[in-house]
Scaffold this active site. Structure first.
Site: not given
Lengths: 332, 332
Positions: A56, A218
């Site tokens: 991320h 995700h």
């Protein structure tokens, strides 16, 4: 799988090592891949620690530095870090004034940060925790009970970080972080999937003419799959539920964050921002602060999310306060 | 084609509009999509103007602000701007001390900036020009006679911008830009192609196990197509020709720029940086400054480039000088 990596097993450790070398004026690397503010804990200051699965970036290591995080704990790709490195980070961040854990609401992260907080407590470090859950898309999800923590996390880290930097005590910093989380909502879209290195194949499949509204960071399923639409139409699909759920309206001031998922060109984020801003203004809402870029990504996923934070005067002051990190930097 | 756009015809104008709205503290929009420094030309300061086809964001508009560009001229996607907006930008940047045009070496850009310089000269604005041609990959290319200008452009803009900001005259600023260009080399790799909105299909095809070494920032052919390799091996293929062509060696100090092509995750850029740095150090070269991120992109292309700039003491001082733009910001 086409990636600029070596052995997938080492992707996270090599990326952290490279990041720390490139930013050695700001950060240093500790055991367990922990990235800590260079120079160590600041005397008298509440420490701020965050972390979670890698993939991320720049979240979280890119936000370590003056005015934001004292330490970040990168797990493996899309995988929660274990309690041990979280304890390492907590100790590194503590100067006696206590430590705030900022935790995105995923079951693994919540559990492991909780365990780490207990271990730190046993060593007489006071820890408070704020769970970030800004995603309005779904109530429960693949890795979460309750709403997921997504792009708004960067705003919690920035604003609570500024409160700690000016000398607020642990209770006050925790309250600031809680207030930011309570006053923001996010929703994202995926145009393409991403591939986790150790998996070797895309985490989901989308047809060539299909997008996923309400995607998680995700690649967890969102609200619905719809045909590809125009940027303005997609922006409406993201923004309207955010505004409605937040209950923000005429006469209020907000921060508008348009966050890229990693693989979307800056020009497309600007196009989304343009329309989101106009739509907020059409409702009589003032966009008083803006942030547009890749802050909370999903590897090379193409897509974006929209976050709206209802601003108070004190939040604006803290948001504007100087920050010096790899990924956010102003006033220093 | 999956993109967050509306009508492809408006992609650039909507992106520029969104960008300017998001950064209204730094920039303002003039005729012809020109993005100029907020507050207008700075009295007594040499103006710095750059521009070129869009699709390489944050280049150039993301570098308008204190200590860097006074104005940027975005053309359509991958298409040179015409002379008229370049004249608009040149006038906006001029306060009587003259204007430096920083031009990437593409035939269309060179011609149109040249015409604009003549038009500005007719209005008694003194214009100097520096052509950036840092790409070592190929001698001539699809849109270029001679070497292409690629990621190193950001370093010319930063360092020459700092020279202008401290009050150097036009000849001195031009010399600084010339020196930076002469002392840097770049080379890039593409893992995937990108799609220009009005074209609607990828600008070239790469097999699933194939990468293009020496790619241009518009997807122009590079040196060769090779099978996908490890990040370290690919980094060697980029870095070694750069170091050799530049003739940099033991005991010298360099700036290492690892630039993302737009669709590559930050973690992969860090992995490339890690190895490039180690390889330079193994040759006895000191990496004294580093820049890692998406600065000169090719829409959503996956890939990266490596740039090495031989540093002098005066270049370091100028590089470190304060800058306040949307995409580069420190010290202010």
């Amino acid at each position: 799988m086409k990636k600029l990596i070596n052995d997938p097993t080492n992707a996270t450790s090599e990326a952290v090592e490279g990041f720390v070398l490139a930013h050695s004026d700001l950060v240093t690397q500790l055991d367990g891949l922990v990235v800590a503010r260079a120079g160590g804990a600041v005397a008298g200051k509440v420490g701020i620690v965050s972390g979670g699965g890698s993939g991320h970036e720049p979240l979280h290591a890119g936000f370590v530095g003056v005015g934001m995080l004292d330490a970040a704990v990168p797990g493996a790709m899309f995988t929660s870090p274990t309690p041990d490195p979280i304890v390492v980070a907590t100790k590194a961040a503590d100067s006696g004034a206590g430590v705030l854990h900022i935790v995105k609401n995923y079951t693994g992260d919540v559990l492991n940060f909780e365990t780490a907080a207990e271990l730190a407590d046993a060593e007489d470090i006071e820890v408070a925790t704020v769970i970030v859950n800004d995603d309005v898309a779904v109530e429960d999800s693949l890795y979460t009970a309750g709403r997921r923590g997504v792009a708004g996390t960067v705003l919690v880290e920035k604003i609570a970080g500024a409160a700690a930097e000016r000398g607020d005590d642990l209770a006050a910093v925790t309250q600031v972080a809680t207030d930011v989380n309570a006053n923001m909502r996010s929703m994202g879209v995926a145009l393409t999937a991403c591939t986790v290195p150790h998996a070797g194949k895309p985490s989901f499949e989308l047809a060539d003419d299909e997008i996923e509204i309400g995607i998680g960071i995700h690649g967890e399923p969102g609200r619905r799959r719809v045909p590809l639409a125009s940027a303005d139409e997609i922006t409406d699909m993201l923004l309207d539920p955010v505004v409605e759920d937040l209950g923000v309206g005429e006469g209020e001031e907000v921060l508008l964050l348009v966050n890229g998922m990693g693989g979307t060109p800056a020009s497309e984020l600007a196009i989304v921002y343009r329309h989101a801003r106009a739509r907020l203004e059409a409702r009589g809402i003032t966009v008083a602060r803006s942030l547009v870029g890749n802050y909370v990504t999903s590897l090379e996923m193409q897509g974006a999310s929209v976050t709206v934070l209802r601003l108070s005067e004190s939040m604006k002051e803290l948001y504007d306060a100087p920050v010096k990190t790899a990924a956010l930097r102003w006033g220093l």
